[in-house]
Motif scaffolding. Structure first.
Motif, PDB file in Angstrom:
ATOM      1  N   ARG A 105    -115.064 -33.428 -34.009  1.00 44.36           N
ATOM      2  CA  ARG A 105    -114.959 -33.590 -32.643  1.00 44.36           C
ATOM      3  C   ARG A 105    -113.704 -34.748 -32.388  1.00 44.36           C
ATOM      4  O   ARG A 105    -113.009 -34.236 -31.806  1.00 44.36           O
ATOM      5  CB  ARG A 105    -115.993 -34.356 -31.976  1.00 44.36           C
ATOM      6  CG  ARG A 105    -116.524 -33.911 -30.645  1.00 44.36           C
ATOM      7  CD  ARG A 105    -117.944 -34.606 -30.329  1.00 44.36           C
ATOM      8  NE  ARG A 105    -118.405 -35.498 -31.120  1.00 44.36           N
ATOM      9  CZ  ARG A 105    -119.223 -36.071 -31.544  1.00 44.36           C
ATOM     10  NH1 ARG A 105    -120.416 -35.674 -30.628  1.00 44.36           N
ATOM     11  NH2 ARG A 105    -119.713 -36.860 -32.306  1.00 44.36           N
ATOM     12  N   ASP A 106    -113.700 -35.806 -33.089  1.00 47.89           N
ATOM     13  CA  ASP A 106    -112.757 -36.689 -32.956  1.00 47.89           C
ATOM     14  C   ASP A 106    -111.291 -36.199 -33.393  1.00 47.89           C
ATOM     15  O   ASP A 106    -110.169 -36.580 -32.711  1.00 47.89           O
ATOM     16  CB  ASP A 106    -113.015 -38.016 -33.543  1.00 47.89           C
ATOM     17  CG  ASP A 106    -114.598 -38.616 -32.992  1.00 47.89           C
ATOM     18  OD1 ASP A 106    -114.593 -38.157 -31.793  1.00 47.89           O
ATOM     19  OD2 ASP A 106    -114.957 -39.479 -33.724  1.00 47.89           O
ATOM     20  N   TYR A 107    -111.172 -35.596 -34.332  1.00 48.08           N
ATOM     21  CA  TYR A 107    -110.001 -35.054 -34.968  1.00 48.08           C
ATOM     22  C   TYR A 107    -109.608 -33.980 -34.068  1.00 48.08           C
ATOM     23  O   TYR A 107    -108.314 -34.130 -33.721  1.00 48.08           O
ATOM     24  CB  TYR A 107    -110.499 -34.328 -36.509  1.00 48.08           C
ATOM     25  CG  TYR A 107    -109.363 -33.422 -36.934  1.00 48.08           C
ATOM     26  CD1 TYR A 107    -108.144 -34.017 -37.624  1.00 48.08           C
ATOM     27  CD2 TYR A 107    -109.402 -32.121 -36.905  1.00 48.08           C
ATOM     28  CE1 TYR A 107    -107.237 -33.265 -37.834  1.00 48.08           C
ATOM     29  CE2 TYR A 107    -108.468 -31.382 -37.395  1.00 48.08           C
ATOM     30  CZ  TYR A 107    -107.193 -31.842 -37.667  1.00 48.08           C
ATOM     31  OH  TYR A 107    -105.993 -31.372 -38.455  1.00 48.08           O
ATOM     32  N   LEU A 108    -110.454 -33.234 -33.462  1.00 50.80           N
ATOM     33  CA  LEU A 108    -109.702 -32.140 -32.504  1.00 50.80           C
ATOM     34  C   LEU A 108    -109.191 -32.771 -31.447  1.00 50.80           C
ATOM     35  O   LEU A 108    -108.121 -32.434 -30.816  1.00 50.80           O
ATOM     36  CB  LEU A 108    -110.961 -31.183 -31.961  1.00 50.80           C
ATOM     37  CG  LEU A 108    -111.243 -30.344 -33.354  1.00 50.80           C
ATOM     38  CD1 LEU A 108    -112.549 -29.402 -32.784  1.00 50.80           C
ATOM     39  CD2 LEU A 108    -110.207 -29.067 -33.622  1.00 50.80           C
ATOM     40  N   ALA A 109    -109.785 -33.743 -30.840  1.00 55.91           N
ATOM     41  CA  ALA A 109    -109.416 -34.571 -29.647  1.00 55.91           C
ATOM     42  C   ALA A 109    -108.077 -35.200 -30.135  1.00 55.91           C
ATOM     43  O   ALA A 109    -107.222 -35.371 -28.995  1.00 55.91           O
ATOM     44  CB  ALA A 109    -110.227 -35.434 -29.178  1.00 55.91           C
ATOM     45  N   SER A 110    -107.557 -35.435 -31.134  1.00 55.42           N
ATOM     46  CA  SER A 110    -106.346 -35.857 -31.377  1.00 55.42           C
ATOM     47  C   SER A 110    -105.161 -35.213 -31.657  1.00 55.42           C
ATOM     48  O   SER A 110    -104.081 -35.391 -31.573  1.00 55.42           O
ATOM     49  CB  SER A 110    -106.449 -37.108 -32.845  1.00 55.42           C
ATOM     50  OG  SER A 110    -106.419 -36.000 -33.950  1.00 55.42           O
ATOM     51  N   LEU A 111    -105.605 -33.660 -31.492  1.00 54.56           N
ATOM     52  CA  LEU A 111    -104.562 -32.713 -32.019  1.00 54.56           C
ATOM     53  C   LEU A 111    -103.758 -32.223 -30.621  1.00 54.56           C
ATOM     54  O   LEU A 111    -104.298 -32.751 -29.573  1.00 54.56           O
ATOM     55  CB  LEU A 111    -105.170 -31.441 -32.447  1.00 54.56           C
ATOM     56  CG  LEU A 111    -105.734 -31.425 -33.866  1.00 54.56           C
ATOM     57  CD1 LEU A 111    -106.582 -30.006 -34.030  1.00 54.56           C
ATOM     58  CD2 LEU A 111    -104.536 -31.960 -34.859  1.00 54.56           C
ATOM     59  N   GLU A 112    -102.670 -31.768 -30.925  1.00 58.55           N
ATOM     60  CA  GLU A 112    -101.814 -31.170 -29.765  1.00 58.55           C
ATOM     61  C   GLU A 112    -102.607 -30.021 -29.042  1.00 58.55           C
ATOM     62  O   GLU A 112    -103.415 -29.419 -29.895  1.00 58.55           O
ATOM     63  CB  GLU A 112    -100.182 -30.682 -30.103  1.00 58.55           C
ATOM     64  CG  GLU A 112     -99.603 -31.763 -30.716  1.00 58.55           C
ATOM     65  CD  GLU A 112     -98.973 -32.606 -29.749  1.00 58.55           C
ATOM     66  OE1 GLU A 112     -98.796 -32.297 -28.736  1.00 58.55           O
ATOM     67  OE2 GLU A 112     -98.878 -33.903 -30.027  1.00 58.55           O
ATOM     68  N   PRO A 113    -102.557 -29.901 -27.652  1.00 57.39           N
ATOM     69  CA  PRO A 113    -103.405 -28.907 -27.172  1.00 57.39           C
ATOM     70  C   PRO A 113    -103.170 -27.363 -27.947  1.00 57.39           C
ATOM     71  O   PRO A 113    -104.266 -26.789 -28.131  1.00 57.39           O
ATOM     72  CB  PRO A 113    -102.666 -28.633 -25.701  1.00 57.39           C
ATOM     73  CG  PRO A 113    -101.951 -29.840 -25.493  1.00 57.39           C
ATOM     74  CD  PRO A 113    -101.580 -30.588 -26.795  1.00 57.39           C
ATOM     75  N   ASP A 173    -109.367 -24.699 -44.632  1.00 52.93           N
ATOM     76  CA  ASP A 173    -108.318 -24.792 -45.555  1.00 52.93           C
ATOM     77  C   ASP A 173    -107.070 -25.206 -45.172  1.00 52.93           C
ATOM     78  O   ASP A 173    -105.941 -24.687 -45.437  1.00 52.93           O
ATOM     79  CB  ASP A 173    -108.274 -23.310 -46.404  1.00 52.93           C
ATOM     80  CG  ASP A 173    -108.202 -22.149 -45.715  1.00 52.93           C
ATOM     81  OD1 ASP A 173    -108.707 -20.901 -45.989  1.00 52.93           O
ATOM     82  OD2 ASP A 173    -108.057 -22.168 -44.350  1.00 52.93           O
ATOM     83  N   SER A 174    -107.316 -25.913 -44.021  1.00 48.90           N
ATOM     84  CA  SER A 174    -106.054 -26.351 -43.323  1.00 48.90           C
ATOM     85  C   SER A 174    -105.388 -27.418 -44.582  1.00 48.90           C
ATOM     86  O   SER A 174    -106.104 -28.091 -45.433  1.00 48.90           O
ATOM     87  CB  SER A 174    -106.469 -27.523 -42.249  1.00 48.90           C
ATOM     88  OG  SER A 174    -105.428 -28.290 -41.874  1.00 48.90           O
ATOM     89  N   LYS A 175    -104.129 -27.386 -44.502  1.00 42.69           N
ATOM     90  CA  LYS A 175    -103.214 -28.367 -45.131  1.00 42.69           C
ATOM     91  C   LYS A 175    -102.910 -29.736 -44.715  1.00 42.69           C
ATOM     92  O   LYS A 175    -102.591 -30.670 -45.367  1.00 42.69           O
ATOM     93  CB  LYS A 175    -102.034 -27.813 -45.827  1.00 42.69           C
ATOM     94  CG  LYS A 175    -102.356 -26.435 -46.380  1.00 42.69           C
ATOM     95  CD  LYS A 175    -102.259 -26.595 -48.040  1.00 42.69           C
ATOM     96  CE  LYS A 175    -101.979 -25.308 -48.759  1.00 42.69           C
ATOM     97  NZ  LYS A 175    -103.272 -24.143 -48.571  1.00 42.69           N
ATOM     98  N   ASP A 176    -103.326 -29.847 -43.571  1.00 35.81           N
ATOM     99  CA  ASP A 176    -103.261 -31.163 -42.807  1.00 35.81           C
ATOM    100  C   ASP A 176    -104.229 -32.429 -43.326  1.00 35.81           C
ATOM    101  O   ASP A 176    -105.153 -32.306 -43.543  1.00 35.81           O
ATOM    102  CB  ASP A 176    -103.471 -30.930 -41.326  1.00 35.81           C
ATOM    103  CG  ASP A 176    -103.463 -32.276 -40.699  1.00 35.81           C
ATOM    104  OD1 ASP A 176    -103.213 -33.532 -41.176  1.00 35.81           O
ATOM    105  OD2 ASP A 176    -104.136 -32.290 -39.425  1.00 35.81           O
ATOM    106  N   PRO A 177    -103.512 -33.339 -44.085  1.00 33.21           N
ATOM    107  CA  PRO A 177    -104.118 -34.219 -44.896  1.00 33.21           C
ATOM    108  C   PRO A 177    -105.385 -34.969 -44.204  1.00 33.21           C
ATOM    109  O   PRO A 177    -106.364 -35.095 -44.755  1.00 33.21           O
ATOM    110  CB  PRO A 177    -103.235 -35.631 -45.308  1.00 33.21           C
ATOM    111  CG  PRO A 177    -101.685 -34.923 -44.984  1.00 33.21           C
ATOM    112  CD  PRO A 177    -102.064 -33.650 -44.016  1.00 33.21           C
ATOM    113  N   GLU A 178    -105.252 -35.051 -42.866  1.00 31.24           N
ATOM    114  CA  GLU A 178    -106.452 -35.667 -42.110  1.00 31.24           C
ATOM    115  C   GLU A 178    -107.398 -34.639 -41.968  1.00 31.24           C
ATOM    116  O   GLU A 178    -108.653 -35.054 -42.124  1.00 31.24           O
ATOM    117  CB  GLU A 178    -105.769 -35.729 -40.717  1.00 31.24           C
ATOM    118  CG  GLU A 178    -106.502 -37.109 -40.231  1.00 31.24           C
ATOM    119  CD  GLU A 178    -106.053 -37.589 -38.613  1.00 31.24           C
ATOM    120  OE1 GLU A 178    -107.021 -37.503 -37.720  1.00 31.24           O
ATOM    121  OE2 GLU A 178    -104.954 -37.311 -38.360  1.00 31.24           O
ATOM    122  N   ALA A 179    -107.257 -33.258 -41.920  1.00 34.44           N
ATOM    123  CA  ALA A 179    -108.347 -32.301 -41.765  1.00 34.44           C
ATOM    124  C   ALA A 179    -108.891 -32.139 -43.245  1.00 34.44           C
ATOM    125  O   ALA A 179    -110.087 -32.024 -43.356  1.00 34.44           O
ATOM    126  CB  ALA A 179    -107.633 -31.087 -41.290  1.00 34.44           C
TER     127      ALA A 179
END
Ligand code: HAM
Length: 417
Positions: free
Chosen positions: A185-193, A208-214
């Motif tokens: 939830r919090d991670y998604l809220a921080s993403l670009e639309p 399998d996202s390569k985004d380090p945060e994900a």
């Protein structure tokens, strides 16, 4: 202007092609031993074929498809993957029938994806793959995994991981998506639309996202295995039991979800740690709904694709030697007078199955021997006055750096040694 190969494509030059040929031959022979027949489909298809199967939310379709309008205004796409075209062809030719027999096909094909090129990630890559069509039992899943594993074993690769998972059926994925969205939830809220929308449409992709945060967040994500229905869990257990029985070492990896939308139940990937970020050297799974999506009868099926370029990188990293593709001999004329004899000798040796080259330009003996060295020939066979009169050749063993006279009649046996 000097042209270059388009970005993300690679030429295969004569020095590289023996490795490709060995790989393809190994794969063909293996597929044949398991009863698979080859299918070849066009390089481009109706773009809608990939949209409807690989999925409207997959990167392969939304971001990477090479689609364009042809001169007749049809929306076409270069082959974005091998499975949907194979099913389209079998359906079109009436080879998939309700309740029909199990079918086995394999292919060797270029695949086009508009990706950001890097080591092991190309815009045109090549795959070898198989499809086992019309088989719903867990033994079919195990057969597909076994063939992928045997392929690498036969190529001489011993260090690779076999990662197996189940993504269950639609109902299970629905409940799992909810759990993932809650977790992120919090991670998604921080993403670009735009990125958020994509993630929300297909939350499994976060796994399998390569985004380090994900990546960090997904470490503590709920496991899809806890959401499987009992029948899916039973299937997974049975596939694993069959793999153990086949002596295949595997790991259950609940984060393997695959990048194409058609998968159901069993999915798997083969990975190595030796070739950088693009570590998947093969992947596949079950796709029970795909044929129906194309208007065909219910046809539970399973298959895999292996990236040839990545397979070759992995083999190279493991120090697996290239096959030896050197010519057996260079036949050289010591003097203009012997050129015809040399051509005849080359012809006779080729007839006996040897790989033989000669100089077409009538260069000096010294130059001919230099050419023999450059081509890494095993032998230089020299015909001069003395050799001609005595029915012999002077054979220079270019590896051992030794020389001997050999009667023409003994030459094939000597070269074979
Ligand atoms: P895939 O995982 O998209 O699956 O691709 C299969 C393999 O092709 C990958 O594991 C990787 O080795 C290689 N590969 C994919 N993209 C690239 C690229 N851009 N550059 C180099 N190599 C790449 C499929 O395509 C499914 N059709 C496999 C399948 C068959 N599933 C069921 N049946």
């Amino acid at each position: 202007m000097r042209f270059q190969a388009p970005r993300g494509t690679e030429d295969v030059l004569p020095g590289d092609s023996p490795r490709w040929q060995r790989l393809e031959q190994t794969f063909r022979a293996l597929a044949r031993r398991y009863g698979y027949g080859e299918i070849r489909t066009p390089t481009f298809e109706d773009a809608e074929l990939f949209l409807r199967t690989a999925g409207a939310t997959s990167d392969v379709v939304t971001k990477q498809m090479y689609n364009f309008q042809d001169k007749g205004g049809r929306e076409v796409a270069l082959k974005a993957e091998g499975t949907a075209p194979a099913m389209r062809a079998l359906l079109e030719h009436g080879l998939i029938q309700p309740g029909g027999a199990v079918q086995r096909v394999y292919y060797i094909t270029p695949v086009f994806r508009y990706e950001r090129p890097q080591k092991g990630r190309l815009r045109e890559h090549h795959q070898v793959g198989i499809e086992l069509i019309g088989a719903s039992a867990p033994a079919a899943d195990a057969e597909a995994i076994e063939i992928a594993v045997r392929f690498y074993e036969e190529m001489g690769l011993s260090e690779f991981q076999v990662l197996v998972n189940s993504i269950g059926r639609e109902a299970c994925r629905e409940s799992y998506r909810g759990a993932l969205l809650l977790h992120a939830r919090d991670y998604l809220a921080s993403l670009e639309p735009e990125a958020r929308e994509r993630a929300e449409q297909n939350p499994l992709r976060m796994l399998d996202s390569k985004d380090p945060e994900a990546v960090e967040l997904m470490r503590s994500a709920p496991s899809i295995l806890d959401h499987l229905e009992p029948s899916s869990r039973d299937r997974l257990d049975e596939v694993c039991r069959l793999l153990r029985d086949a002596g295949i070492r595997y790991e259950l990896e609940p984060r393997i979800v695959r990048g194409l939308d058609y998968y159901t139940e069993t999915v798997f990937e083969l990975q190595v740690t030796t070739i950088g970020a693009q570590s998947a050297i093969g992947g596949g799974g079950r796709y029970d709904g795909l044929v129906e999506q194309l208007g065909g009868p219910p046809t539970p099926s399973v298959g895999f694709g292996i990236g040839i370029e990545r397979a070759l990188l992995a083999l190279e990293a493991a120090g697996k030697n290239d096959p030896d593709d050197r010519p057996d001999a260079f036949v050289a004329a010591a003097g203009e007078a012997h050129r015809d004899e040399v051509l005849r000798l080359a012809r006779a040796l080729r007839h006996d199955g040897f790989s033989v080259v000669s100089d077409p330009e009538g260069k000096s003996l010294k130059s001919q021997l230099r050419q023999a060295g450059k081509l890494r020939c095993r032998f230089a066979l020299i015909v001069g006055d003395e050799e001609s009169q005595s029915g012999q050749v002077s054979a220079l063993d270019l590896d051992a750096d030794s020389q001997e006279r050999i009667p023409l009649a003994d030459l094939p046996a000597r070269l074979r040694r």
